[in-house]
Enzyme design. Sequence first.
Site, PDB file in Angstrom:
ATOM      1  N   GLY A  46      91.775   8.916 -11.270  1.00 37.87           N
ATOM      2  CA  GLY A  46      92.798   8.001 -10.772  1.00 37.87           C
ATOM      3  C   GLY A  46      92.179   7.017  -9.801  1.00 37.87           C
ATOM      4  O   GLY A  46      91.138   7.298  -9.204  1.00 37.87           O
ATOM      5  N   GLN A  51      91.876   0.938  -3.128  1.00 42.29           N
ATOM      6  CA  GLN A  51      90.505   1.460  -3.222  1.00 42.29           C
ATOM      7  C   GLN A  51      89.516   0.408  -3.714  1.00 42.29           C
ATOM      8  O   GLN A  51      88.308   0.607  -3.628  1.00 42.29           O
ATOM      9  CB  GLN A  51      90.457   2.672  -4.158  1.00 42.29           C
ATOM     10  CG  GLN A  51      91.196   3.878  -3.594  1.00 42.29           C
ATOM     11  CD  GLN A  51      91.061   5.068  -4.514  1.00 42.29           C
ATOM     12  OE1 GLN A  51      91.837   5.229  -5.442  1.00 42.29           O
ATOM     13  NE2 GLN A  51      90.039   5.886  -4.281  1.00 42.29           N
ATOM     14  N   CYS A  89      88.098  12.331  -3.885  1.00 46.35           N
ATOM     15  CA  CYS A  89      88.568  10.949  -3.927  1.00 46.35           C
ATOM     16  C   CYS A  89      87.352  10.034  -4.049  1.00 46.35           C
ATOM     17  O   CYS A  89      86.360  10.249  -3.354  1.00 46.35           O
ATOM     18  CB  CYS A  89      89.336  10.648  -2.640  1.00 46.35           C
ATOM     19  SG  CYS A  89      89.913   8.955  -2.524  1.00 46.35           S
ATOM     20  N   LEU A  90      87.444   9.048  -4.919  1.00 46.37           N
ATOM     21  CA  LEU A  90      86.317   8.130  -5.106  1.00 46.37           C
ATOM     22  C   LEU A  90      85.995   7.367  -3.820  1.00 46.37           C
ATOM     23  O   LEU A  90      84.877   6.880  -3.656  1.00 46.37           O
ATOM     24  CB  LEU A  90      86.611   7.143  -6.243  1.00 46.37           C
ATOM     25  CG  LEU A  90      86.722   7.764  -7.646  1.00 46.37           C
ATOM     26  CD1 LEU A  90      87.084   6.699  -8.670  1.00 46.37           C
ATOM     27  CD2 LEU A  90      85.451   8.485  -8.038  1.00 46.37           C
ATOM     28  N   HIS A 131      98.413  12.090  -5.177  1.00 49.89           N
ATOM     29  CA  HIS A 131      97.228  11.584  -4.461  1.00 49.89           C
ATOM     30  C   HIS A 131      97.181  10.049  -4.526  1.00 49.89           C
ATOM     31  O   HIS A 131      97.008   9.384  -3.494  1.00 49.89           O
ATOM     32  CB  HIS A 131      95.973  12.203  -5.097  1.00 49.89           C
ATOM     33  CG  HIS A 131      94.671  11.695  -4.561  1.00 49.89           C
ATOM     34  ND1 HIS A 131      93.775  12.505  -3.916  1.00 49.89           N
ATOM     35  CD2 HIS A 131      94.101  10.467  -4.599  1.00 49.89           C
ATOM     36  CE1 HIS A 131      92.704  11.779  -3.554  1.00 49.89           C
ATOM     37  NE2 HIS A 131      92.887  10.543  -3.970  1.00 49.89           N
ATOM     38  N   GLU A 132      97.335   9.502  -5.725  1.00 45.86           N
ATOM     39  CA  GLU A 132      97.219   8.042  -5.882  1.00 45.86           C
ATOM     40  C   GLU A 132      98.360   7.315  -5.176  1.00 45.86           C
ATOM     41  O   GLU A 132      98.151   6.276  -4.554  1.00 45.86           O
ATOM     42  CB  GLU A 132      97.168   7.651  -7.362  1.00 45.86           C
ATOM     43  CG  GLU A 132      95.965   8.172  -8.123  1.00 45.86           C
ATOM     44  CD  GLU A 132      94.634   7.913  -7.432  1.00 45.86           C
ATOM     45  OE1 GLU A 132      94.482   6.873  -6.778  1.00 45.86           O
ATOM     46  OE2 GLU A 132      93.745   8.775  -7.547  1.00 45.86           O
ATOM     47  N   HIS A 135      97.805   6.693  -1.550  1.00 49.38           N
ATOM     48  CA  HIS A 135      96.929   5.555  -1.239  1.00 49.38           C
ATOM     49  C   HIS A 135      97.749   4.289  -0.979  1.00 49.38           C
ATOM     50  O   HIS A 135      97.357   3.450  -0.165  1.00 49.38           O
ATOM     51  CB  HIS A 135      95.977   5.267  -2.407  1.00 49.38           C
ATOM     52  CG  HIS A 135      94.726   6.093  -2.413  1.00 49.38           C
ATOM     53  ND1 HIS A 135      93.780   6.023  -1.422  1.00 49.38           N
ATOM     54  CD2 HIS A 135      94.255   6.990  -3.315  1.00 49.38           C
ATOM     55  CE1 HIS A 135      92.773   6.845  -1.725  1.00 49.38           C
ATOM     56  NE2 HIS A 135      93.045   7.449  -2.866  1.00 49.38           N
TER      57      HIS A 135
HETATM   58 ZN    ZN Z   1      91.821   8.806  -3.725  1.00 52.55          ZN
END
Ligand code: ZN
Length: 158
Positions: A46, A51, A89-90, A131-132, A135
Amino acid sequence: MALRNIREIGEECLTKPCKEIKEMTPRLRELIEDMFDTMYEAGGVGLAAPQVGVLKRVVVIDVTGEDPYVLINPQILAEEGEQTGQEGCLSVPGKCGIVTRPNYVKAQALDIEMKPYELEGTELLARAIVHELEHLDGHLYVEKVEGGLKNVEAAEEE
Ligand code: ZN
């Protein structure tokens, strides 16, 4: 294919609430395509627009590599149950941690044609949705980690 630069924890764009999207534009379409490319290239499931430094309410999710979803202006309609497990998380490279999330989530969003749809998920998909979406309100999973962040290599040996 165009990759965007993934922003990392500590950068201001990851702490800000994102703006609602009012209409689809060629620029937004390109952003979404780039977000998929960037997510797949980085091996994520995701990615949210902040991000890549864009403060708009759009996320892309694909937990199997074959089920891509675009969620524009997403909202959670229902949550049920609980799952506790490893999350990463990226934007927090090389780290992971234990987070408790709902085991079932129902969300509503607009698709790339700006048509409303509902997305239901359990397990990893439910975790990715929650999670997304966080953000988009400027929150990272690290705020919810139980027992502290770990290095990915250390966690894999456990
Ligand atoms: Zn993330």
